[in-house]
Design a protein around this motif. Structure first.
Motif, PDB file in Angstrom:
ATOM      1  N   TRP A   3      -0.453  -1.119  -4.689  1.00 26.94           N
ATOM      2  CA  TRP A   3      -1.796  -0.532  -4.617  1.00 26.94           C
ATOM      3  C   TRP A   3      -1.659   0.924  -4.168  1.00 26.94           C
ATOM      4  O   TRP A   3      -1.156   1.194  -3.071  1.00 26.94           O
ATOM      5  CB  TRP A   3      -2.672  -1.306  -3.633  1.00 26.94           C
ATOM      6  CG  TRP A   3      -3.123  -2.636  -4.143  1.00 26.94           C
ATOM      7  CD1 TRP A   3      -2.348  -3.709  -4.498  1.00 26.94           C
ATOM      8  CD2 TRP A   3      -4.478  -3.052  -4.360  1.00 26.94           C
ATOM      9  NE1 TRP A   3      -3.126  -4.758  -4.909  1.00 26.94           N
ATOM     10  CE2 TRP A   3      -4.434  -4.396  -4.837  1.00 26.94           C
ATOM     11  CE3 TRP A   3      -5.717  -2.435  -4.186  1.00 26.94           C
ATOM     12  CZ2 TRP A   3      -5.593  -5.110  -5.144  1.00 26.94           C
ATOM     13  CZ3 TRP A   3      -6.867  -3.151  -4.487  1.00 26.94           C
ATOM     14  CH2 TRP A   3      -6.803  -4.462  -4.965  1.00 26.94           C
TER      15      TRP A   3
ATOM     16  N   LEU B 247      -5.527   0.572  -7.911  1.00 28.28           N
ATOM     17  CA  LEU B 247      -5.957   1.662  -7.047  1.00 28.28           C
ATOM     18  C   LEU B 247      -6.736   1.098  -5.866  1.00 28.28           C
ATOM     19  O   LEU B 247      -7.545   0.175  -6.025  1.00 28.28           O
ATOM     20  CB  LEU B 247      -6.836   2.653  -7.809  1.00 28.28           C
ATOM     21  CG  LEU B 247      -6.138   3.592  -8.788  1.00 28.28           C
ATOM     22  CD1 LEU B 247      -7.170   4.487  -9.472  1.00 28.28           C
ATOM     23  CD2 LEU B 247      -5.084   4.447  -8.082  1.00 28.28           C
ATOM     24  N   GLN B 248      -6.488   1.660  -4.684  1.00 33.10           N
ATOM     25  CA  GLN B 248      -7.228   1.278  -3.494  1.00 33.10           C
ATOM     26  C   GLN B 248      -8.653   1.824  -3.577  1.00 33.10           C
ATOM     27  O   GLN B 248      -8.886   2.900  -4.128  1.00 33.10           O
ATOM     28  CB  GLN B 248      -6.542   1.851  -2.246  1.00 33.10           C
ATOM     29  CG  GLN B 248      -5.097   1.427  -2.082  1.00 33.10           C
ATOM     30  CD  GLN B 248      -4.374   2.243  -1.032  1.00 33.10           C
ATOM     31  OE1 GLN B 248      -5.002   2.821  -0.134  1.00 33.10           O
ATOM     32  NE2 GLN B 248      -3.058   2.312  -1.131  1.00 33.10           N
ATOM     33  N   HIS B 249      -9.594   1.070  -2.999  1.00 35.86           N
ATOM     34  CA  HIS B 249     -10.987   1.508  -2.966  1.00 35.86           C
ATOM     35  C   HIS B 249     -11.540   1.306  -1.558  1.00 35.86           C
ATOM     36  O   HIS B 249     -11.257   0.293  -0.914  1.00 35.86           O
ATOM     37  CB  HIS B 249     -11.832   0.720  -3.967  1.00 35.86           C
ATOM     38  CG  HIS B 249     -11.461   0.960  -5.395  1.00 35.86           C
ATOM     39  ND1 HIS B 249     -11.766   2.122  -6.065  1.00 35.86           N
ATOM     40  CD2 HIS B 249     -10.778   0.189  -6.276  1.00 35.86           C
ATOM     41  CE1 HIS B 249     -11.311   2.066  -7.299  1.00 35.86           C
ATOM     42  NE2 HIS B 249     -10.693   0.900  -7.456  1.00 35.86           N
TER      43      HIS B 249
ATOM     44  N   ASP C  33     -12.244   4.102   4.131  1.00 37.64           N
ATOM     45  CA  ASP C  33     -11.174   4.296   5.095  1.00 37.64           C
ATOM     46  C   ASP C  33     -10.127   3.198   4.897  1.00 37.64           C
ATOM     47  O   ASP C  33     -10.280   2.315   4.036  1.00 37.64           O
ATOM     48  CB  ASP C  33     -11.712   4.301   6.530  1.00 37.64           C
ATOM     49  CG  ASP C  33     -12.483   3.036   6.889  1.00 37.64           C
ATOM     50  OD1 ASP C  33     -12.203   1.960   6.297  1.00 37.64           O
ATOM     51  OD2 ASP C  33     -13.369   3.099   7.762  1.00 37.64           O
ATOM     52  N   LEU C  34      -9.074   3.257   5.687  1.00 35.13           N
ATOM     53  CA  LEU C  34      -7.983   2.297   5.531  1.00 35.13           C
ATOM     54  C   LEU C  34      -8.460   0.862   5.730  1.00 35.13           C
ATOM     55  O   LEU C  34      -8.041  -0.047   5.003  1.00 35.13           O
ATOM     56  CB  LEU C  34      -6.863   2.622   6.517  1.00 35.13           C
ATOM     57  CG  LEU C  34      -5.655   1.681   6.504  1.00 35.13           C
ATOM     58  CD1 LEU C  34      -4.998   1.645   5.130  1.00 35.13           C
ATOM     59  CD2 LEU C  34      -4.650   2.098   7.577  1.00 35.13           C
TER      60      LEU C  34
ATOM     61  N   ARG D  16     -10.154  -0.366   2.644  1.00 36.77           N
ATOM     62  CA  ARG D  16      -9.206  -0.516   1.538  1.00 36.77           C
ATOM     63  C   ARG D  16      -8.347  -1.779   1.722  1.00 36.77           C
ATOM     64  O   ARG D  16      -8.089  -2.509   0.761  1.00 36.77           O
ATOM     65  CB  ARG D  16      -8.327   0.735   1.430  1.00 36.77           C
ATOM     66  CG  ARG D  16      -9.114   1.990   1.069  1.00 36.77           C
ATOM     67  CD  ARG D  16      -8.223   3.117   0.611  1.00 36.77           C
ATOM     68  NE  ARG D  16      -7.290   3.586   1.610  1.00 36.77           N
ATOM     69  CZ  ARG D  16      -7.533   4.544   2.492  1.00 36.77           C
ATOM     70  NH1 ARG D  16      -8.738   5.135   2.519  1.00 36.77           N
ATOM     71  NH2 ARG D  16      -6.617   4.935   3.358  1.00 36.77           N
TER      72      ARG D  16
ATOM     73  N   PHE E 120       0.858  -1.185   0.000  1.00 37.58           N
ATOM     74  CA  PHE E 120       0.000   0.000   0.000  1.00 37.58           C
ATOM     75  C   PHE E 120       0.897   1.241   0.000  1.00 37.58           C
ATOM     76  O   PHE E 120       1.793   1.359   0.844  1.00 37.58           O
ATOM     77  CB  PHE E 120      -0.892   0.017   1.239  1.00 37.58           C
ATOM     78  CG  PHE E 120      -2.293  -0.491   0.991  1.00 37.58           C
ATOM     79  CD1 PHE E 120      -2.531  -1.466   0.036  1.00 37.58           C
ATOM     80  CD2 PHE E 120      -3.364  -0.005   1.723  1.00 37.58           C
ATOM     81  CE1 PHE E 120      -3.827  -1.937  -0.190  1.00 37.58           C
ATOM     82  CE2 PHE E 120      -4.656  -0.463   1.512  1.00 37.58           C
ATOM     83  CZ  PHE E 120      -4.895  -1.439   0.550  1.00 37.58           C
TER      84      PHE E 120
ATOM     85  N   ASP F 269      -3.153   4.987  -3.488  1.00 35.48           N
ATOM     86  CA  ASP F 269      -4.359   5.697  -3.064  1.00 35.48           C
ATOM     87  C   ASP F 269      -4.902   6.603  -4.168  1.00 35.48           C
ATOM     88  O   ASP F 269      -6.096   6.894  -4.213  1.00 35.48           O
ATOM     89  CB  ASP F 269      -4.098   6.501  -1.783  1.00 35.48           C
ATOM     90  CG  ASP F 269      -3.134   7.655  -1.982  1.00 35.48           C
ATOM     91  OD1 ASP F 269      -2.267   7.579  -2.891  1.00 35.48           O
ATOM     92  OD2 ASP F 269      -3.231   8.652  -1.235  1.00 35.48           O
ATOM     93  N   LYS F 270      -4.018   7.042  -5.073  1.00 35.22           N
ATOM     94  CA  LYS F 270      -4.392   7.893  -6.203  1.00 35.22           C
ATOM     95  C   LYS F 270      -3.500   7.531  -7.384  1.00 35.22           C
ATOM     96  O   LYS F 270      -2.394   7.011  -7.188  1.00 35.22           O
ATOM     97  CB  LYS F 270      -4.193   9.380  -5.867  1.00 35.22           C
ATOM     98  CG  LYS F 270      -5.025   9.887  -4.713  1.00 35.22           C
ATOM     99  CD  LYS F 270      -4.630  11.322  -4.378  1.00 35.22           C
ATOM    100  CE  LYS F 270      -5.378  11.823  -3.149  1.00 35.22           C
ATOM    101  NZ  LYS F 270      -4.926  13.180  -2.752  1.00 35.22           N
TER     102      LYS F 270
ATOM    103  N   ARG G 159       1.145   5.710  -1.123  1.00 32.48           N
ATOM    104  CA  ARG G 159       0.488   6.961  -1.477  1.00 32.48           C
ATOM    105  C   ARG G 159       1.155   7.573  -2.706  1.00 32.48           C
ATOM    106  O   ARG G 159       2.353   7.406  -2.915  1.00 32.48           O
ATOM    107  CB  ARG G 159       0.545   7.958  -0.323  1.00 32.48           C
ATOM    108  CG  ARG G 159      -0.301   7.581   0.890  1.00 32.48           C
ATOM    109  CD  ARG G 159      -0.198   8.644   1.964  1.00 32.48           C
ATOM    110  NE  ARG G 159      -1.063   8.357   3.095  1.00 32.48           N
ATOM    111  CZ  ARG G 159      -2.342   8.728   3.188  1.00 32.48           C
ATOM    112  NH1 ARG G 159      -2.905   9.403   2.192  1.00 32.48           N
ATOM    113  NH2 ARG G 159      -3.045   8.438   4.271  1.00 32.48           N
TER     114      ARG G 159
END
Length: 208
Positions: free
Chosen positions: A57, A78-80, A83-84, A87, A10, A59-60, A12
């Motif tokens: 993965w 992409l994460q979906h 909240d964490l 995701r 994960f 976040d954007k 960012r």
């Protein structure tokens, strides 16, 4: 279903002011971004040693990180979720639809290495869920080998980002469903940066 294990990272997107925000007062937005990049590259290097498949993965969307993943032979998603917790549960659920054992890590821990990955994977042979604890009460790794556990609401009410994250997350399962590895430490606060630098795990210079 593949017997090949999967590691999910994960991360960012690389946007100054939106990563490592607790470091900004001490290092500025650009300095915090540089530290984040150093952590991320270190995580990528550790992931290269993982005995299985790797996915990144985000976040954007981030073209640089997507290209980095592709160059290493990794898939990028992409994460979906709101909240964490949502995701992570979603990523684990998807991963476990293809792989029998899935580990998920962030990019804050400089101590991830092959023995730690192997220990986590071995733990999943007898436990449905494994957490890699961190010294601050959170966790640096989450793994599972049981897809049926991962509804999107699994981590409802968990206080992420603080000293209760591991305790709250374990409480979302039956006691016999989780195992915890010995704690490592991660980089969240300025004193963690100092610790990493004094240990030789991060460079001691911020470049302008």
């Amino acid at each position: 279903m593949s017997d090949t294990p999967l590691l999910i990272i994960f991360a960012r997107a690389l946007h100054a002011g939106q990563v490592k925000t607790r470091l900004i007062p001490a290092f500025g937005a650009d300095g915090a971004l540089q530290i984040y990049q150093q952590l991320l590259w270190r995580t990528f290097a550790a992931a290269q040693t993982f005995p299985g498949d790797v996915q990144l993965w985000l976040d954007k969307p981030d073209a640089q990180l997507s290209q980095e993943a592709t160059s290493r032979g990794w898939s990028c998603f992409l994460q979906h979720g709101e909240d964490l917790g949502e995701r992570m549960a979603g990523a684990l659920s998807r991963g476990l639809s293809h792989s029998s054992r899935v580990l998920l890590v962030g990019s804050d821990c400089l101590l991830l290495d092959p023995p730690y990955f192997e220990q986590a994977l071995a733990t999943l042979e007898h436990s449905p869920v494994v957490f890699g604890a961190s010294e601050d009460g959170g966790y640096v790794l989450l793994g599972s080998g049981q897809a049926s556990l991962w509804s999107t609401q699994r981590f409802r009410g968990v206080r992420f980002g603080g000293p209760h994250a591991l305790q709250d997350s374990r409480a979302c399962f039956a006691p016999e469903e989780t195992a915890v590895l010995s704690p490592l430490w991660d980089v969240d606060e300025p004193e963690d940066v100092a610790r990493a630098r004094s240990s030789g795990l991060l460079p001691s210079v911020i470049f302008s």
